[in-house]
Design a protein around this motif. Structure first.
Motif, PDB file in Angstrom:
ATOM      1  N   GLN A  65     -12.522   2.086   4.907  1.00 13.61           N
ATOM      2  CA  GLN A  65     -12.018   2.979   3.870  1.00 13.61           C
ATOM      3  C   GLN A  65     -11.777   2.191   2.569  1.00 13.61           C
ATOM      4  N   GLU A  72      -8.585  -0.480  14.767  1.00 17.79           N
ATOM      5  CA  GLU A  72      -7.982   0.231  13.635  1.00 17.79           C
ATOM      6  C   GLU A  72      -8.235  -0.513  12.321  1.00 17.79           C
ATOM      7  N   GLU A  73      -8.198  -1.848  12.386  1.00 11.96           N
ATOM      8  CA  GLU A  73      -8.450  -2.610  11.149  1.00 11.96           C
ATOM      9  C   GLU A  73      -9.876  -2.371  10.640  1.00 11.96           C
ATOM     10  N   HIS A 122      -9.725   0.563   8.583  1.00  7.24           N
ATOM     11  CA  HIS A 122      -9.037   0.237   7.325  1.00  7.24           C
ATOM     12  C   HIS A 122      -9.988  -0.458   6.355  1.00  7.24           C
ATOM     13  N   ASP A 146      -7.733  -6.483   5.093  1.00  8.09           N
ATOM     14  CA  ASP A 146      -8.058  -6.060   6.450  1.00  8.09           C
ATOM     15  C   ASP A 146      -9.311  -6.774   6.936  1.00  8.09           C
ATOM     16  N   GLU A 187       0.824  -1.215   0.000  1.00  8.42           N
ATOM     17  CA  GLU A 187       0.000   0.000   0.000  1.00  8.42           C
ATOM     18  C   GLU A 187       0.857   1.264   0.000  1.00  8.42           C
ATOM     19  N   GLY A 192      -7.904  -3.063   1.554  1.00  2.00           N
ATOM     20  CA  GLY A 192      -8.639  -2.662   2.757  1.00  2.00           C
ATOM     21  C   GLY A 192      -9.848  -3.574   2.973  1.00  2.00           C
ATOM     22  N   LYS A 220      -3.364   4.857   7.393  1.00  2.41           N
ATOM     23  CA  LYS A 220      -3.529   3.392   7.449  1.00  2.41           C
ATOM     24  C   LYS A 220      -2.171   2.690   7.483  1.00  2.41           C
ATOM     25  N   THR A 257      -5.725   9.458   4.192  1.00  5.59           N
ATOM     26  CA  THR A 257      -6.263   8.217   4.770  1.00  5.59           C
ATOM     27  C   THR A 257      -5.268   7.072   4.598  1.00  5.59           C
ATOM     28  N   ASP A 275      -0.625   3.026  10.752  1.00 10.22           N
ATOM     29  CA  ASP A 275      -1.269   2.126  11.725  1.00 10.22           C
ATOM     30  C   ASP A 275      -0.650   0.741  11.649  1.00 10.22           C
ATOM     31  N   GLU A 276      -0.420   0.258  10.426  1.00 11.69           N
ATOM     32  CA  GLU A 276       0.123  -1.108  10.273  1.00 11.69           C
ATOM     33  C   GLU A 276       1.508  -1.184  10.922  1.00 11.69           C
TER      34      GLU A 276
END
Ligand code: FAQ
Length: 326
Positions: free
Chosen positions: A175, A168-169, A172, A140, A63, A136, A82, A78, A85-86
């Motif tokens: 989105q 959080e996932e 993801h 995800d 990504e 996503g 994301k 966004t 976050d990962e």
């Protein structure tokens, strides 16, 4: 002669210790880092959790490849969030794994040398913007199905690390699904782009859940010790059941001629996963395995100065604290 830095072998396990441990598991208790645990439980957790952490870190690459090409500022923001976050998920899980007595340096060295595994899914290329939506939605989405259950795993630090990760996932996944929904209601070219991405990512996403139950050597032990709560096939089926209606809602076809609803079981029956492809990717020969490892090694090498600076800073602070105390 025993090397001076070799860890002492663990003392032999007694039948009483094992029985007490199994009783705690049976009672649904969480096992914490300082609790007694069988060596095999510790090893299984290190294997599974370190693979999970590596997956989060390597998972930033497909990504990350699209951050500079996101089609709008909103999409770019966004996507950056994301991917960050990962990276955070990888760090939580590395921390949780360190509680089992393995060092982060060792885990990272195993990843960089190609010794350690990470999820097969991240060895596929992201060819168009629609791939970002589909990752996503599917990747995800699959991770949520797997990790929601891991949030109840018997090892406390692993279970707790999953709670925030799952939240959080969820963002993801939303989105990603929204990207797909927008493309699917767009122009002919946009519809074709999202359909092509769905066609390429569907089967590799089903492979994320691991081999079929009959070919899963670790499942029996992990289920017995309640690290896993459901088998690979059960979670794969759960993912298919959740995803088919989502595909129908945005009028995108899943690339499986065998897909049909089975009223008796309430499941969506699906076709045969190509396990030859799965094992080929797991053994290092997927479309992007070499590229991914090269990217991680390059990042590690280029980050050497940051690690050196952090160590020098920590040493200086320790020196200052020692002289203040003197
Ligand atoms: N890829 O006996 P089993 C994410 C290996 S996170 C590569 O069934 P087990 C978030 C397995 O290691 C995705 N290897 O193994 C995100 C074993 O080899 P070993 C990662 C695989 O442990 C989204 C051998 O095959 N999630 O996506 C795979 O009982 C977007 C035999 O298999 C986790 O790691 C595979 N797909 O079950 C990030 C979740 N499947 O070690 C960025 C935690 C199997 O004996 C962007 N892990 N293998 O040499 C698990 O739930 C389990 O470990 C399984 C495998 C279900 C993956």
């Amino acid at each position: 002669m025993t090397p001076t830095n070799a860890a002492a072998p663990p003392p032999p396990e007694t039948a009483e210790q094992l029985a007490a441990f199994e009783a705690r598991i049976a009672a649904g208790e969480y096992i914490e880092p300082k609790d007694w645990m069988p060596e095999r439980y510790r090893k299984q957790l290190i294997r599974m959790m370190s693979q999970h952490a590596h997956s989060e870190i390597v998972g930033m690459l497909p990504e990350g490849n699209w951050i500079t090409r996101a089609p709008s500022l909103r999409r770019k923001m966004t996507l950056i969030a994301k991917v960050q976050d990962e990276g955070g998920h990888g760090h939580y899980i590395y921390c949780a794994t360190e509680t089992l007595g393995v060092s982060r340096d060792q885990m990272v060295a195993d990843l960089l040398s190609g010794k350690a595994k990470y999820s097969s899914i991240f060895n596929y290329p992201t060819l168009t913007w629609a791939d970002i939506g589909v990752i996503g939605w599917f990747v995800d989405g699959a991770a949520i199905v797997n990790q929601t259950v891991l949030a109840k795993a018997s090892y406390g630090p692993y279970a707790r690390s999953m709670i925030r990760i799952c939240k959080e996932e969820n963002f993801h996944k939303r989105q990603g699904y929204e990207i797909c929904a927008v493309l699917a209601s767009g122009t002919e070219a946009q519809r074709a782009m999202v359909q092509d991405a769905v066609n390429r990512w569907w089967w590799p996403s089903l492979m994320m859940f691991g081999p079929g139950d009959a070919s899963s050597p670790n499942s029996e032990e992990l289920l017995r010790w309640k690290v896993k709560r459901f088998s690979n096939d059960e979670l794969r089926q759960r993912f298919v059941n959740l995803t088919v209606p989502q595909a129908q809602a945005i009028d995108v076809a899943l690339p499986d001629p065998e897909l049909r609803y089975d009223a008796a079981s309430g499941d969506w029956h699906f076709g045969q996963v190509d396990w030859n492809e799965f094992w080929q990717v797991v053994k290092g020969d997927g479309p992007c395995n070499r590229e991914r490892l090269a990217a991680r090694n390059k990042a590690h090498d280029e980050g050497a100065w940051v690690r050196a600076a952090a160590e020098a800073y920590a040493a200086r602070r320790a020196g200052a604290a020692a002289s203040a105390a003197a």
